[in-house]
Write an enzyme that holds these catalytic residues in place. Structure first.
Site, short mmCIF file in Angstrom:
data_model
loop_
_atom_site.label_atom_id
_atom_site.label_comp_id
_atom_site.label_asym_id
_atom_site.label_seq_id
_atom_site.Cartn_x
_atom_site.Cartn_y
_atom_site.Cartn_z
N LYS A 109 4.67 -4.12 1.91
CA LYS A 109 4.60 -4.78 0.61
C LYS A 109 4.93 -6.27 0.70
O LYS A 109 4.53 -7.04 -0.17
CB LYS A 109 5.52 -4.08 -0.38
CG LYS A 109 5.01 -2.69 -0.72
CD LYS A 109 5.83 -2.00 -1.78
CE LYS A 109 5.20 -0.70 -2.22
NZ LYS A 109 5.47 0.42 -1.28
C1 LIG Z 1 4.63 1.56 -1.24
C2 LIG Z 1 4.56 2.28 0.04
C3 LIG Z 1 3.52 3.17 0.32
C4 LIG Z 1 2.45 3.51 -0.69
O1 LIG Z 1 1.63 2.41 -1.00
P1 LIG Z 1 0.76 2.39 -2.33
O2 LIG Z 1 0.15 1.04 -2.36
O3 LIG Z 1 1.71 2.61 -3.46
O4 LIG Z 1 -0.22 3.48 -2.22
C5 LIG Z 1 3.48 3.74 1.58
N1 LIG Z 1 4.42 3.48 2.51
C6 LIG Z 1 5.44 2.64 2.27
C7 LIG Z 1 6.46 2.42 3.33
C8 LIG Z 1 5.55 2.01 1.04
O5 LIG Z 1 6.56 1.17 0.81
#
Ligand SMILES: *Cc1c(COP(=O)(O)O)cnc(C)c1O
Length: 464
Positions: A109
């Site tokens: 993210k």
């Molecule tokens: C947020 C997250 C996901 C899922 O991603 P999305 O965009 O919500 O589908 C998967 N793995 C990790 C480590 C995350 O932080």
């Protein structure tokens, strides 16, 4: 490029307006009016470094930013300040793995949220005013969003997390950030409670305007856009390493944000043969792609908490395309879902089948077995989210195309799952180990909208 709402109720707006609006004012999600086809640019893009490529991708969408300014924002985000390579790809056993966790909070993210923080600050500096970011987190979004916004001029950030519903490390990654503009709020309730408080406050247009509310959840278009870049860069890496023309891409999925970025990249012409969507036991999306039925279930706690989501907020964007870009039809489905918790696309109907996307579920034992297997056989440690994806990829390998798996977090963020899988405490990172010594700050509020509303009013009016 202008932006419209999936529900058809917003006049086309510019990129920066779409980024500031977050959730569309009609309750839908903002999407670009058209999708660029970049197939003929791929040969030129292939040899670019990450900053150059991000600039090329984003200039297609952020057309109201002067190009020099966009280039500046991209370099500021993905240059040396990022702290590590953005999306290095390596060969691990039968797969290619793109490690998206080299940013400051060790999760993918950061790729989008570091950019979004810079973009918010840039836009506010030109337009004046301030922005109060409100978001909900089940773990990783919160720390990445806080890290993207901390200490920035004109921005306050309020992040709600379910009290007791995030891991101790995730909680510390958020609450050890002591900048004055950062407000951590533990909600006595579940993640879905947090998300619905945010949605409800963001849908109150008077409140949203008076307090300049903005969004950092993956409904914000800038996040999806920023993630499109690494699908291109990783696919180019796989092409170079494997000699194959195309690859399939496996994405562990929660809110459908990351995989949506992959879907956009595929539609734009990235060499993706198909997408593999991996869920954990919270399998509403996997069931949808199997049966056409989209129905909410109880949230189950798993080893991959960032995917413990039943109502995937970004799914609406995908659904919009699936129903033929028909806002009326989309709105009818979303209204029905809101009312009854379910809707069904007719199977056999062209709507219900998507040849470009296969969905499957990686369960607890699949996840543990996969972490252990990759550690023992390939000397490579997967975090539990990545392992859910890899466990699904193992079932869907192709003869004619390699598989690229997205690694979404550093394993040290989830040491308990890793310990359960390999029987030893092997997942460490110096940043994570240091967290436990630092002081923290956090407010606890009951799980009702009024309490959060009053907290925000108070903080803004007192200039906190
Ligand atoms: C947020 C997250 C996901 C899922 O991603 P999305 O965009 O919500 O589908 C998967 N793995 C990790 C480590 C995350 O932080």
């Amino acid at each position: 490029m202008r932006y419209i709402s999936t529900r058809g109720g917003v006049e086309p707006i510019s990129f920066q307006d779409a980024v500031l609006m977050g959730l569309a004012d009609d309750g839908g999600l903002l999407i670009p009016e058209s999708l660029p086809d970049v197939a003929d640019r791929l040969p030129r893009w292939r040899d670019m470094d990450y900053c150059e490529l991000a600039f090329e991708v984003m200039r297609l969408f952020a057309t109201d930013l002067p190009e020099d300014d966009l280039r500046g924002l991209v370099d500021m985000t993905y240059g040396p300040a990022y702290g590590g390579p953005v999306a290095p790809t390596r060969e691990v056993g039968p797969f290619y793995v793109v490690e998206l966790w080299h940013g400051p909070t060790l999760a993918f993210k950061d790729v989008a949220l570091q950019f979004l923080g810079n973009l918010f600050e840039y836009t506010l500096a030109r337009r004046g005013g301030e922005l109060n970011i409100l978001g909900a987190t089940s773990g990783d979004t919160g720390s990445a969003a806080i890290c993207g916004c901390r200490g920035r001029d004109g921005i306050r950030i309020f992040i709600l997390h379910p009290e007791g519903g995030v891991s101790p490390i995730q909680k510390r990654q958020m609450t050890t950030v002591l900048d004055e503009n950062v407000h951590n709020i533990a909600i006595e309730g579940s993640f879905d409670d947090c998300q619905s408080i945010v949605k409800s406050l963001a849908s109150d247009l008077d409140f949203k305007a008076r307090y300049s509310l903005g969004a950092v959840n993956s409904i914000n278009w800038a996040r999806v856009m920023a993630q499109v870049t690494y699908f291109f860069s990783a696919l180019f890496d796989v092409q170079k390493m494997s000699g194959a023309a195309q690859a399939q891409v496996c994405v562990p999925t929660g809110n459908f944000g990351d995989i949506l970025a992959g879907w956009y990249a595929m539609k734009m012409g990235a060499p993706i043969s198909r997408l593999l969507l991996a869920t954990n036991e919270n399998d509403i999306l996997a069931r949808f792609f199997d049966t056409g039925e989209y129905s909410r279930g109880e949230v189950r706690q798993t080893l991959a908490p960032a995917m413990d989501i039943q109502v995937a907020s970004n799914f609406e964007r995908y659904l919009y395309y699936r129903v033929g870009e028909d806002p009326e039809r989309l709105k009818a489905l979303m209204d029905q879902f809101q009312l009854t918790g379910a809707f069904q696309l007719e199977l056999g109907d062209a709507e219900a089948v998507d040849p470009d996307l296969v969905a499957d579920t990686g369960r607890r034992q699949d996840c543990l077995d996969t972490i252990r297997q990759f550690y023992v056989r390939h000397d490579y440690l997967l975090d539990p989210h990545t392992a859910v994806g890899v466990s699904v990829a193992k079932r869907h390998q192709l003869d004619h195309a390699p598989t690229l798996c997205l690694a979404t977090a550093h394993p040290a963020k989830f040491p308990d799952a890793v310990r359960q899988a390999v029987g030893e405490d092997v997942a460490h990172h110096p940043e994570i180990d240091a967290l436990m010594q630092r002081p923290t700050r956090c407010e606890t509020l009951p799980g009702d909208e009024g309490a959060v509303r009053r907290y925000i009013e108070h903080a803004v009016e007192d200039g906190l």
